[in-house]
Design a protein around this motif. Structure first.
Motif, PDB file in Angstrom:
ATOM      1  N   PRO A 102       0.828  -1.203   0.000  1.00 16.12           N
ATOM      2  CA  PRO A 102       0.000   0.000   0.000  1.00 16.12           C
ATOM      3  C   PRO A 102       0.862   1.252   0.000  1.00 16.12           C
ATOM      4  O   PRO A 102       1.794   1.355   0.816  1.00 16.12           O
ATOM      5  N   VAL A 103       0.567   2.190  -0.882  1.00  9.70           N
ATOM      6  CA  VAL A 103       1.426   3.358  -1.021  1.00  9.70           C
ATOM      7  C   VAL A 103       0.596   4.584  -1.381  1.00  9.70           C
ATOM      8  O   VAL A 103      -0.539   4.459  -1.853  1.00  9.70           O
ATOM      9  N   TYR A 104       1.165   5.731  -1.149  1.00  5.14           N
ATOM     10  CA  TYR A 104       0.580   7.041  -1.463  1.00  5.14           C
ATOM     11  C   TYR A 104      -0.148   6.976  -2.808  1.00  5.14           C
ATOM     12  O   TYR A 104       0.457   6.732  -3.838  1.00  5.14           O
ATOM     13  N   TYR A 105      -1.479   7.173  -2.781  1.00  4.75           N
ATOM     14  CA  TYR A 105      -2.299   6.864  -3.949  1.00  4.75           C
ATOM     15  C   TYR A 105      -2.035   7.709  -5.192  1.00  4.75           C
ATOM     16  O   TYR A 105      -2.296   7.237  -6.305  1.00  4.75           O
ATOM     17  N   PRO A 106      -1.470   8.934  -5.115  1.00  3.22           N
ATOM     18  CA  PRO A 106      -1.108   9.625  -6.358  1.00  3.22           C
ATOM     19  C   PRO A 106      -0.072   8.891  -7.203  1.00  3.22           C
ATOM     20  O   PRO A 106       0.059   9.180  -8.394  1.00  3.22           O
ATOM     21  N   PHE A 107       0.659   7.927  -6.606  1.00  2.00           N
ATOM     22  CA  PHE A 107       1.551   7.100  -7.417  1.00  2.00           C
ATOM     23  C   PHE A 107       0.737   6.368  -8.482  1.00  2.00           C
ATOM     24  O   PHE A 107       1.114   6.341  -9.656  1.00  2.00           O
ATOM     25  N   VAL A 108      -0.353   5.746  -8.060  1.00  2.00           N
ATOM     26  CA  VAL A 108      -1.210   5.013  -8.994  1.00  2.00           C
ATOM     27  C   VAL A 108      -1.821   5.962 -10.011  1.00  2.00           C
ATOM     28  O   VAL A 108      -1.858   5.672 -11.217  1.00  2.00           O
TER      29      VAL A 108
END
Length: 391
Positions: free
Chosen positions: A119-125
């Motif tokens: 799970p990571v900072y969603y702006p990456f996606v």
């Protein structure tokens, strides 16, 4: 200078996204804001004084990337993290997210894969999907309360010819890992061996707790440096996100030229005068603020961990090594994502970030921002506890 992080500052009615836009974001305007990553602490006085001095001058015209910007960056990363850089490596951006998108556009083509660690900072996606690229998730593995890297999986993903870029978050948002030198070196070498460029988002690098040390990825070796773009910003440490100014550090001239060409093509280059002034003041004059902030945040982490353990044991804190964003494991509550949202945000009236925003690996989790006076943290926890005991 001593700073009072216990001071409660009323942020309502100040056009604050965290406080005034909470209803639109989480669906409950009465929820206590403990979500988006800005703090409720006053900016350091040297930053405020520098901004006030310029405002008193009375003109807010165009500016440019002055040498003082690179020099402040150089001094900060060396004094805080022991990383020796050249001022010629430093450029600027209006934030980390524009760098994410521009990197994807510059070094990949539609259909290429970009490796991230959910799970990571969603702006990456968003940066990947919005540009018609493909997410390749080297998902972090939760083992005995700590997230670990699956290196076998990373090697497999990096060997895919379509993998062209990896975006690293260190310290990691939201799981709070501060990756070790050995972990970073191995990631860097895997990417070099497979011709995958690395973007290292190190925006939380100054918020590292005792027993851990932030190591800039590009500081490990000249070879890794030549394959890495590093982004930093004073926005989290000094609560300056609204000034939208970040530093970009690149030792590889070819990579820098390509990235800057895409910035120019997008017409997203340029600095705001107040962001420039605040950035320089923060990195030149505010080390004492950063030291005191980390100490205060660490006490909030201890308070949160103790409260959960004694009063709400079904909610478990993934003990952070850095950042002020707490990753809470709520799976023992036995709720699906919607039920968990309704419980915390609607019933408990506490605005947190839903874990599934960070990828399916976040199902059953919540992210809580504890960069607030301890009294605010206590209020949020008591509101959750008052409903928790009814379960």
């Amino acid at each position: 200078m001593n700073y009072n992080f216990d001071e409660v500052i009323n942020r309502k009615g100040t056009f604050s996204s965290k406080w005034d836009n909470v209803g639109a974001r989480v669906g409950n305007p009465d929820a206590l804001p403990m979500w988006v990553a800005d703090s409720d602490f006053r900016c350091p006085q040297p930053v405020l004084s520098a901004l006030t001095k310029h405002l008193d001058h009375g003109i807010l015209g165009y500016t440019y990337l002055v040498p003082e910007f690179a020099k402040a960056t150089q001094n900060w990363v060396f004094s805080r993290h022991g990383w020796k850089i050249e001022t010629s490596w430093v450029s600027s951006s209006s934030g980390i997210v524009p760098v994410l998108n521009t990197m994807v556009q510059t070094f990949t083509e539609p259909g290429d894969e970009v490796i991230i660690q959910q799970p990571v900072y969603y702006p990456f996606v968003n940066a990947i999907v919005d540009n018609n690229r493909v997410v390749s998730s080297n998902s972090l593995q939760l083992e005995n309360g700590r997230y670990e890297i699956d290196f076998d999986d990373l090697v497999r993903r990096a060997r895919n010819p379509k993998a062209k870029l990896m975006i690293l978050c260190n310290p990691h948002n939201p799981v709070g890992r501060v990756f070790t030198k050995d972990e970073l070196k191995r990631m860097g070498e895997i990417c070099i061996e497979n011709h995958v460029i690395l973007l290292s988002d190190e925006i939380h690098s100054d918020l590292v707790f005792p027993g851990h040390k932030h190591i800039p990825l590009a500081s490990i070796s000249p070879e890794i440096s030549a394959n890495t773009v590093t982004t930093i910003a004073p926005s989290k440490t000094f609560n300056m996100a609204g000034l939208r100014t970040s530093g970009v550090i690149i030792s590889n001239d070819e990579i820098a030229k390509k990235l800057n060409a895409q910035f120019n093509k997008n017409k997203t280059v340029g600095l705001g005068i107040l962001g420039l002034i605040g950035y320089i003041a923060a990195y030149n004059e505010c080390a004492d603020y950063a030291d005191q902030l980390v100490e205060y945040l660490y006490s909030n982490v201890d308070y949160l961990g103790g409260f959960l353990k004694t009063k709400m044991p079904k909610i478990k804190l993934i003990r952070p090594e850095g950042t002020y964003l707490m990753w809470l494991d709520c799976r023992e509550l036995g709720m699906n994502n919607k039920e968990l949202d309704d419980f915390v945000i609607q019933k408990c009236r506490v605005a947190v970030d839903s874990g599934y925003w960070f990828g399916c690996e976040g199902n059953g989790f919540m992210r809580m921002n504890i960069a607030c006076p301890n009294v605010t943290l206590r209020q949020g926890l008591e509101q959750i506890y008052s409903e928790y005991i009814k379960l």
